[in-house]
Design an enzyme around this catalytic site. Structure first.
Site, PDB file in Angstrom:
ATOM      1  N   TYR A  91      17.958  28.935   7.691  1.00 30.31           N
ATOM      2  CA  TYR A  91      16.829  29.695   8.218  1.00 30.31           C
ATOM      3  C   TYR A  91      16.832  29.697   9.747  1.00 30.31           C
ATOM      4  CZ  TYR A  91      14.538  29.810   3.624  1.00 30.31           C
ATOM      5  OH  TYR A  91      14.228  30.046   2.319  1.00 30.31           O
ATOM      6  N   LYS A  94       0.842  -1.195   0.000  1.00 27.85           N
ATOM      7  CA  LYS A  94       0.000   0.000   0.000  1.00 27.85           C
ATOM      8  C   LYS A  94       0.879   1.247   0.000  1.00 27.85           C
ATOM      9  CE  LYS A  94      -0.448   0.098   5.049  1.00 27.85           C
ATOM     10  NZ  LYS A  94      -1.388   0.163   6.183  1.00 27.85           N
TER      11      LYS A  94
END
Length: 361
Positions: free
Chosen positions: A258, A33
């Protein structure tokens, strides 16, 4: 071309499937899946088709992708169907179907079917997501058996805490399943990856009616927080890698990335890697998260950005432009990266996107 890529080792995938069969001594559905947990469902199913007893997916869309690729082995829909009109393609493509709710039973009973279904009837033994309550399970089983539209019924349940090797919950759920199915003489399915790897003492090995459901172990990642002997036998299937695309020398006291999360404590040689959270690398990975540069241990520094991340090359003088960086794989376990980032390897794999994938034996 951008050097970020995911290398998928199909020989390792087959090794891990064989280990599941060895440990469980029973038939096994390979769980593919979510695009085989980010590894490519079609390519993984094709690699396993010669020996897998079948496959398991979440929904019909995933099953049809495999059928369209020529996969003819049994395919189980782990969430069953969502609408009545799905029963027609389920029959046409010979799919197996989980039944977990009374509304699904109602639809099966009132729908004219061209051929009988193979149903896996799910018991809620304690997970409390889907499945029939223990007090309702026998009645649901009787309804399926009496409706005349089902040729096989496989009893199933799912463990909630099998990845916790000291949890009493596995034995409690197993006892609940045994009580709810007492007297049933048929096929059943309980063991997922952590149950297969970590709880052999609770199961009768090699029962001819049992179906195993290995998932994360197929892809070579441990489901456990700590070392476990059988999980150590797994081989990683995915290597996420890229290259260094820029190098800069910073004096002590300079911020990187950042938010200035990392500030160089000494003169620091910084490598920039073409890999970021848009590729699936976890944004919240902290400073010090391990990786490898040209096969040598290294560490992440600075906040991960969308397309790039930064590594400390100070102690790797030979590393530079074009150096290969392994984000996870054989040298850097995905579970180690996941633990550092406060997540699990399942999510790392499923989040991989944008990078090129290359499959090899």
């Amino acid at each position: 071309m951008r050097p970020a890529r995911a290398l998928i080792d199909l020989a390792a995938l087959r090794h891990n499937y064989r280990l599941a069969r060895e440990l469980g001594g029973a038939r096994a559905l390979a769980v593919v899946k979510a695009d085989a947990y980010g590894h490519g469902a079609v390519r993984c199913a094709q690699a396993l088709e010669g020996e897998a007893d079948g496959f398991a997916v979440a929904c019909i869309e995933e099953a049809l992708e495999l059928r369209e690729a020529g996969i003819r082995a049994p395919i189980l829909l782990l969430e069953g169907f969502f609408e009545a009109d799905e029963l027609e393609p389920i029959q046409r493509h010979d799919l197996w179907c989980v039944v977990h709710s009374s509304w699904q039973l109602d639809i099966i009973e009132r729908t004219a079917l061209a051929r009988p279904l193979t149903c896996w009837l799910k018991l809620d033994s304690g997970m409390h997501r889907v499945g029939f309550a223990p007090d309702d399970y026998r009645a649901a089983h009787a309804r399926l058996a009496a409706c005349g539209k089902v040729t096989r019924i496989v009893a199933m349940s799912h463990f909630a805490r099998a990845d916790e090797l000291d949890s009493p919950r596995v034995a409690e759920q197993l006892a609940q399943f045994a009580a709810a199915t007492e007297g049933f003489d048929g096929e059943y399915s309980l063991r997922n990856s952590p149950a297969l790897l970590g709880w052999p003492q609770l199961f009768r090995r090699g029962h001819e009616g049992e179906w195993l459901r290995p998932g994360i172990m197929l892809y070579g990642a441990t489901p456990f927080e700590h070392y476990q002997a059988q999980a150590a036998r797994l081989r990683p299937v995915m290597t996420l890698e890229s290259k260094i695309i820029s190098v800069r020398e910073l004096p002590a006291g300079e911020p990187v990335g950042y938010g200035a999360r990392f500030v160089s404590p000494r003169p620091t040689r910084v490598g920039v890697v073409a890999m970021g959270y848009a590729d699936g690398y976890p944004r919240h990975a902290p400073d010090g998260t391990p990786l490898a540069v040209d096969g040598r241990p290294a560490r992440l520094i600075g906040r991960v950005s969308m397309d790039m991340l930064t590594v400390d090359l100070t102690d790797l003088p030979r590393a530079g432009l074009g150096s290969r960086v392994e984000l996870w794989g054989a040298q850097v376990p995905a579970s180690t990266v996941a633990a550092a980032a406060g997540t699990i390897a399942y999510q790392l794999f499923c989040n991989v996107r944008r990078v090129a994938r290359a499959w090899h034996d």
